[in-house]
Design an enzyme around this catalytic site. Structure first.
Site, PDB file in Angstrom:
ATOM      1  N   GLU A 326       0.826  -1.212   0.000  1.00  0.00           N
ATOM      2  CA  GLU A 326       0.000   0.000   0.000  1.00  0.00           C
ATOM      3  C   GLU A 326       0.862   1.264   0.000  1.00  0.00           C
ATOM      4  O   GLU A 326       0.618   2.210   0.757  1.00  0.00           O
ATOM      5  CB  GLU A 326      -0.957  -0.011   1.193  1.00  0.00           C
ATOM      6  CG  GLU A 326      -1.913  -1.198   1.146  1.00  0.00           C
ATOM      7  CD  GLU A 326      -2.971  -1.210   2.236  1.00  0.00           C
ATOM      8  OE1 GLU A 326      -2.710  -0.679   3.330  1.00  0.00           O
ATOM      9  OE2 GLU A 326      -4.053  -1.763   1.982  1.00  0.00           O
ATOM     10  N   ASP A 405      -8.611  -8.948   3.474  1.00  0.00           N
ATOM     11  CA  ASP A 405      -8.406  -7.850   4.426  1.00  0.00           C
ATOM     12  C   ASP A 405      -9.594  -7.720   5.376  1.00  0.00           C
ATOM     13  O   ASP A 405     -10.389  -6.789   5.228  1.00  0.00           O
ATOM     14  CB  ASP A 405      -8.218  -6.540   3.639  1.00  0.00           C
ATOM     15  CG  ASP A 405      -7.663  -5.427   4.504  1.00  0.00           C
ATOM     16  OD1 ASP A 405      -7.342  -5.692   5.668  1.00  0.00           O
ATOM     17  OD2 ASP A 405      -7.554  -4.295   3.998  1.00  0.00           O
ATOM     18  N   GLU A 433     -13.220  -2.309  11.311  1.00  0.00           N
ATOM     19  CA  GLU A 433     -13.066  -1.551  10.064  1.00  0.00           C
ATOM     20  C   GLU A 433     -14.131  -1.923   9.030  1.00  0.00           C
ATOM     21  O   GLU A 433     -14.792  -1.054   8.469  1.00  0.00           O
ATOM     22  CB  GLU A 433     -11.670  -1.786   9.494  1.00  0.00           C
ATOM     23  CG  GLU A 433     -11.464  -1.109   8.152  1.00  0.00           C
ATOM     24  CD  GLU A 433     -10.068  -1.349   7.578  1.00  0.00           C
ATOM     25  OE1 GLU A 433      -9.222  -1.928   8.272  1.00  0.00           O
ATOM     26  OE2 GLU A 433      -9.839  -0.938   6.430  1.00  0.00           O
TER      27      GLU A 433
HETATM   28  C1  GCV Z   1      -2.835   0.466   8.513  1.00  0.00           C
HETATM   29  C2  GCV Z   1      -6.113  -2.082   5.258  1.00  0.00           C
HETATM   30  C3  GCV Z   1      -6.580  -0.873   5.996  1.00  0.00           C
HETATM   31  C4  GCV Z   1      -5.453   0.122   6.194  1.00  0.00           C
HETATM   32  C5  GCV Z   1      -4.328  -0.574   6.963  1.00  0.00           C
HETATM   33  C6  GCV Z   1      -3.902  -1.783   6.153  1.00  0.00           C
HETATM   34  C7  GCV Z   1      -2.849  -2.591   6.881  1.00  0.00           C
HETATM   35  O1  GCV Z   1      -5.778  -1.755   3.961  1.00  0.00           O
HETATM   36  O2  GCV Z   1      -7.638  -0.285   5.304  1.00  0.00           O
HETATM   37  O3  GCV Z   1      -5.925   1.219   6.923  1.00  0.00           O
HETATM   38  O4  GCV Z   1      -3.261   0.282   7.178  1.00  0.00           O
HETATM   39  O5  GCV Z   1      -5.010  -2.635   5.933  1.00  0.00           O
HETATM   40  O6  GCV Z   1      -3.247  -3.515   7.576  1.00  0.00           O
HETATM   41  O7  GCV Z   1      -1.689  -2.284   6.761  1.00  0.00           O
END
Ligand code: GCV
Length: 855
Positions: A326, A405, A433
Site C-alpha cells: 500500500e 483484508d 473496520e
Molecule cells: C494500517 C487495510 C486498511 C489500512 C491498513 C492496512 C494494513 O488496507 O484499510 O488502513 O493500514 O489494511 O493492515 O496495513
C-alpha cells in the site's frame, strides 16, 4: 396553506418541546432502575474490571476467601498483582482485604512465583512446574495455617493468576474448592495500534489517540495505565504503540524518551512496548542515500537505532514492519527479498532478545483488474512461501487471518500452513473496520474461531489454524496472536459498549483458543453488566447472533463485505470493489457473481492450500457454502443446498438480517430495569441506529442485484408505505441523483442545497389509525442539519443530524433513518418533513415510510 405559510407553521411548531423516542426510553430506563434499587452510575470506563459489590445475600459464598494477603517476593509486576487483588476483593466483598508482610497463623492469600511458594508450602496438589506465563490457583494447608495460593511461573503469571481469581469471584463462581492450572496457548499475545503521532488513529472509531497528540506522547498517561490494566487482565503481554504506516520520527533520539515514559507505565502490568518502523528510515532520518538491506551502512544504521531504543526501553518487545505494501517502501526497491529486509533488522535486535514482526500483508494495489488470473488473495503466499527457512530465528511473520483484508467472511490465509520453518502470528482486527465500525454490534469472536478451527490438513487432518499460531505444530516458541485494537479516548474505549466484548474476547482467545464463543460472551456479560439471567440471555444472544446478522445484510456467501472499499469502508458501495487495482473484486455481472479461484479455470488460489483442502475448495459442491463466492463464480440461478437460488438467497438474507437487527432493539429494551441507565440508553441508541442502517444496506444490496441480474425477488416483496422525497411537494428542496445510486431509495434525494429551511409535504391517504413514520435521510459530516416532522400544525418530532460518518455527501455511509413512533393519522392529514441547514451540509432527505405502529 401557501408554501410560505407552511414554512411559518413549521417554524412556530419548532418552538414546542422536543419529543423523541430515545428520550422517552432513557427516562423509562432511569425510572426502572431507580425503582429496582440499582443506583451505580456506569460509563464503561472500567470495562469488565468493575468489581461490583456482591449482594449481601451472596456474600456467604465467599466467606472462605481470606481477608489477608501475603506477597512473596517483590517487583513492579508482583506489586501490581497484590494491589489489584486488594482493590478487587475489597470492592466486591464489601470489607477490607489487607496486605501484610508476613504470616501469623491466620488464613491468607499467598501470592508468589511458583518456586518461591513451593519453598514455603509443601503440598502435593501444587504443580511442580508451569509453562511460561502460566499460573495455579489452589487451596493448601501449611504449618502457618490455610492458604489460598496464587502461584505463577513468573511475576506475570502471578498477575494473571490474581486476575483469574478476581474474575472467578466477580462471576460469583465458587472459590471454596480451587485447583486451577492455566497456561497460555502461545507466548505472543500482543495488541497493535494504528495511532499516528498527531493523535489521529487510522481505522479508529472511538476518538483520538490515548498515546499521542500533536506530534508527542501525551502528558497525562492515566488512560494508558488503565488500558494496560484491562489488557493485562486478559493476558496481553505486548503493545505496539504506533501505526504500521509508520512515521520514522518515532525512533529518533528526540522521540525515544517519550516512548520510555509509556514503557514505564506498561511495565508494571507485564506489558512490553514495541514500535512500528519505516523501512526507508535510513534515508529519512539516518542521512543515508540508501535503505538497501544488504548495504553495510544500512545494517549499521539499524544497529545504532536498535541500541538507542533499548537504552530508552530496556525491555522492548520488538518492532513491527509493513514494507512493500500500500505504498510503503520495502526491499523490492533494491531487488531484495522480505527475508533480506527482516534479517537486517533482526540481527540488530537479536543480542537484546527483541523480535521483528514482518507483516505478511504485502500485495500490489495497482493490479490489472481486467486480467481474470490476477488475484490479491494469492499475494501473501506468493510473496512469502518460498522464503520459508530464510528468516532469522527472531523474525515473526505476522499474517492477517484471511487472504484479503478483514472482510465479513474469508477463509483462513493459506500462508499459515506454508511456513513450517518460520515463526508466525495471526493478525486479527478488533477495531471493526469492515464490520460496522463500532456503530453496529458485531461480536467477532465466532468469526475468529471459525478461522482458528479451520483444519488446513497440512500433516493429515487435525491441523487447524490454531495449531500453527500456538507454535506447537512446528515446535516454534515465538508464535501467537496480534490484535489491532485501536481503542480511543471515548470514555468506554471502543465507542460501542458491546464492542468491548471483542477486546476481551481477543485476549481470552489468545490465552486459550479452545474457549467456546458462548463462554467468552457469558463471562464478559457477567463482568461488564451483571449475572441476572435475563441480562445474560439477551446480551449473549445479541452478541452471538451479531456477526451472522451483519453478514446477512452486508456481503453474502464470501463475496466480500460489499462496502465502499475505496472510501471509508462503512456503508454499502457495491461497485467500488470493481474496475480498480485494489483487488477486492466480487466480479458480479449481469449473469453471476463470485471470484473463480479454482485451479482449473480460475486464479489458482485454491492450490495454495494442502491438497486435501484444495480438492474440497476446487469443487462448488464441496466448498463450504458460506464461502462459495469467495472461490467460485456462479450464475445467479445456481441452487444452494437449501434449494434457494443464489439471487434469492441474496434477497432473503438481506431481509432477514435487517429484521434481526430490528429485533436486537426490542430484545435490548427488555433490559431497562436490570442494568444501569447510562449503558442501557447508549446501547439502545446504537442498536436503533444500526436497525436503520441495516435497512439502508438491505435496500442498497437488493436493489443493486435486482438491477444487475434482471431477476426479481420471487417473494414479490415491496416497501409498504414508502413515499419518495422526489415524489413529495417540495418547498426549496431540489431533487438530485445520489452516488452510488443504490444507496438512495429511488436513486434520488431532495437536497436543501441553498441552506435555510426546506420543507417536503405529503398528503396521507391511508386509513385512520396509529402509525410509525420513518424518515430516511443523510447525516453528512460537513455541518449540522435540523430535521423535523409535523402533521398539519402538530410538531411531532425534531432532531439534529450532526453525526460523523466519514462523508460529506449523500451516500451509503451517511444514509440513516429516524423513526417517529405511534403517530395518529387520518386520511387527508398533511405530513411535512422540514430541514434547516447551513451549506455545505445539504440536509438531504430520501423518503418517509408510513407503516402501522408496532405495539
Ligand atoms: C494500517 C487495510 C486498511 C489500512 C491498513 C492496512 C494494513 O488496507 O484499510 O488502513 O493500514 O489494511 O493492515 O496495513
Amino acid at each position: 396553506m401557501t408554501h410560505m405559510s407552511r414554512i411559518e407553521a413549521v417554524k412556530t411548531a419548532r418552538l414546542r418541546p422536543l419529543r423523541s423516542a430515545a428520550v422517552c426510553w432513557c427516562l423509562q430506563a432511569i425510572l426502572a432502575v431507580l425503582g429496582g434499587g440499582q443506583a451505580r452510575a456506569e460509563t464503561g470506563y472500567d470495562g469488565w474490571l468493575r468489581y461490583a459489590p456482591i449482594e449481601p445475600a451472596l456474600r456467604d459464598r465467599f466467606a472462605s476467601v481470606p481477608r489477608r494477603l501475603v506477597l512473596l517476593g517483590d517487583s513492579p509486576v508482583l506489586r501490581t498483582a497484590r494491589d489489584e487483588t486488594v482493590r478487587g476483593l475489597t470492592s466486591m466483598l464489601g470489607e477490607p482485604v489487607v496486605s501484610q508482610a508476613s504470616r501469623g497463623g491466620e488464613a491468607v492469600i499467598l501470592l508468589g512465583v511458583l518456586d518461591r511458594v513451593r519453598a514455603s508450602v509443601d503440598d502435593p496438589a501444587m504443580p511442580s512446574q508451569l509453562r511460561a506465563d502460566g499460573f495455579w490457583l489452589g487451596r493448601v494447608a501449611t504449618r502457618q495455617g490455610p492458604a489460598l495460593v496464587v502461584a505463577g511461573q513468573s511475576d506475570r503469571g502471578v498477575l494473571y493468576g490474581a486476575f483469574a481469581l478476581l474474575r472467578r469471584i466477580a462471576m460469583h463462581a465458587d472459590a471454596g474448592q480451587l485447583d486451577d492450572r492455566e497456561e497460555p496457548s502461545a507466548s505472543i499475545r500482543w495488541v497493535n495500534h494504528w495511532d499516528n503521532l498527531d493523535g489521529t488513529i487510522e481505522r479508529g472509531y472511538a476518538g483520538r489517540s490515548i498515546f499521542f497528540d500533536n506530534g508527542r506522547v501525551v502528558q497525562d498517561l492515566t488512560r494508558v495505565r488503565d488500558y494496560a490494566r484491562l489488557l493485562s487482565s486478559v493476558g496481553i503481554n505486548g503493545l505496539t504503540i504506533n501505526n504500521v504506516n509508520a512515521n520514522p520520527q518515532v525512533i529518533t533520539d528526540a522521540f525515544l524518551p517519550q516512548l520510555a515514559r509509556v514503557a514505564d507505565v506498561l511495565r508494571p502490568w507485564g506489558i512490553s512496548l514495541s514500535v512500528s518502523i519505516d523501512f526507508s528510515s535510513p534515508t529519512k532520518i539516518g542521512g543515508l542515500d540508501t535503505f538497501d538491506p544488504l548495504d553495510p551502512r544500512v545494517a549499521a544504521f539499524w544497529k545504532d537505532r536498535v541500541d538507542a531504543i533499548y537504552r530508552a526501553v530496556p525491555d522492548l518487545g520488538g518492532v513491527v514492519l509493513k514494507a512493500d505494501s500500500e505504498g510503503r517502501l520495502g526491499p523490492s526497491a533494491y531487488g531484495r527479498t522480505h527475508a533480506d529486509a527482516a534479517n537486517v533488522i533482526a540481527r540488530a535486535l537479536a543480542p537484546r532478545g527483541g523480535l521483528i514482526f514482518y507483516r505478511g500483508f504485502v500485495y500490489d494495489h495497482l493490479m490489472d483488474w481486467r486480467n481474470p488470473k490476477n488475484d490479491r488473495a494469492r499475494a501473501a503466499y506468493d510473496n512469502f512461501h518460498a522464503l520459508d527457512g530464510q528468516f532469522d530465528a527472531n523474525v515473526v511473520v505476522q499474517i492477517k487471518h484471511g487472504p484479503i483484508d478483514f472482510q465479513v467472511r474469508e477463509p483462513p490465509s493459506p500462508l499459515f500452513g506454508a511456513l513450517p520453518n518460520t515463526n508466525k502470528v495471526i493478525e486479527l482486527q478488533i477495531t471493526q473496520e469492515y464490520l460496522g465500525q463500532q456503530r453496529h454490534v458485531c461480536f467477532i469472536v465466532p468469526m475468529w474461531k471459525r478461522v482458528l478451527d479451520f483444519d488446513l490438513q497440512v500433516k493429515g487432518t487435525g491441523t487447524p489454524v490454531k495449531s500453527f499460531v500456538s507454535g506447537r505444530l512446528f515446535g516454534r516458541r515465538d508464535a501467537g496472536f496480534v490484535g489491532v485494537s485501536n481503542i480511543g479516548r471515548d470514555v468506554n474505549w471502543l465507542g460501542h459498549d458491546l464492542a468491548m466484548a471483542n477486546l476481551y474476547g481477543f485476549g481470552r482467545l489468545a490465552w486459550n483458543p479452545d474457549l467456546p464463543s458462548r463462554e467468552i460472551a457469558e463471562e464478559w456479560t457477567k463482568l461488564t453488566f451483571n449475572d441476572k439471567p435475563l441480562v445474560v440471555e439477551v446480551t449473549v444472544g445479541i452478541l452471538l447472533e451479531s456477526w451472522p446478522t451483519y453478514e446477512q445484510y452486508t456481503g453474502p456467501l464470501g463475496a466480500g463485505t460489499l462496502t465502499d472499499i475505496i472510501g471509508v469502508h462503512y456503508g454499502p458501495g457495491i461497485e467500488s470493489s470493481e474496475r480498480n487495482g485494489w483487488g477486492q473484486w466480487h466480479r458480479a455481472n449481469g449473469t453471476g457473481i463470485g471470484m473463480d479461484r479454482t485451479a482449473a479455470t480460475g486464479t489458482g488460489f485454491v492450490s495454495q492450500y494442502s491438497p486435501a483442502v484444495a480438492a474440497m475448495l476446487e469443487s462448488r459442491a464441496s466448498t463450504p457454502e458460506e464461502l462459495l463466492l469467495f472461490f467460485h463464480h456462479v450464475p445467479y440461478t445456481y441452487k444452494l443446498r437449501s434449494g434457494e437460488t443464489v439471487i434469492q438467497y441474496i434477497y432473503n438474507s438481506h431481509y432477514q438480517g435487517a429484521m434481526n437487527a430490528a429485533a436486537f432493539v426490542e430484545r435490548w429494551r427488555r433490559l431497562g430495569p436490570f442494568i444501569d441507565p447510562e449503558r442501557f440508553a447508549s446501547v439502545l441508541a446504537k442498536l436503533e441506529y444500526q436497525a436503520g442502517h441495516a435497512i439502508v444496506w438491505r435496500d442498497a444490496v437488493t436493489s443493486w442485484f435486482r438491477w444487475v441480474s434482471g431477476i426479481p425477488d420471487a417473494t414479490g416483496r415491496r416497501l409498504p408505505g414508502r413515499v419518495e422525497a422526489e415524489s413529495m411537494t417540495l418547498d426549496r428542496f431540489a431533487v438530485t441523483a445520489v452516488t452510488p445510486w443504490e444507496t438512495a431509495s429511488g436513486a434520488q434525494a431532495a437536497v436543501c442545497a441553498a441552506g435555510g429551511l426546506c420543507v417536503a409535504h405529503h398528503r396521507f391517504q391511508g386509513t385512520a389509525g396509529l402509525y410509525d413514520i420513518a424518515v430516511g435521510y443523510f447525516d453528512e459530516n460537513d455541518g449540522e442539519a435540523r430535521y423535523g416532522v409535523s402533521v398539519g400544525a402538530r410538531r411531532i418530532d425534531s432532531w439534529v443530524a450532526d453525526g460523523q460518518f466519514g462523508s460529506a455527501s449523500p451516500n451509503g455511509h451517511t444514509a440513516t433513518r429516524h423513526t417517529v413512533r405511534r403517530v395518529t393519522l387520518k386520511p387527508g392529514d398533511e405530513i411535512m418533513v422540514d430541514v434547516n441547514t447551513t451549506p455545505p451540509d445539504g440536509g438531504a432527505f430520501d423518503y418517509i415510510e408510513i407503516v402501522p405502529a408496532r405495539d
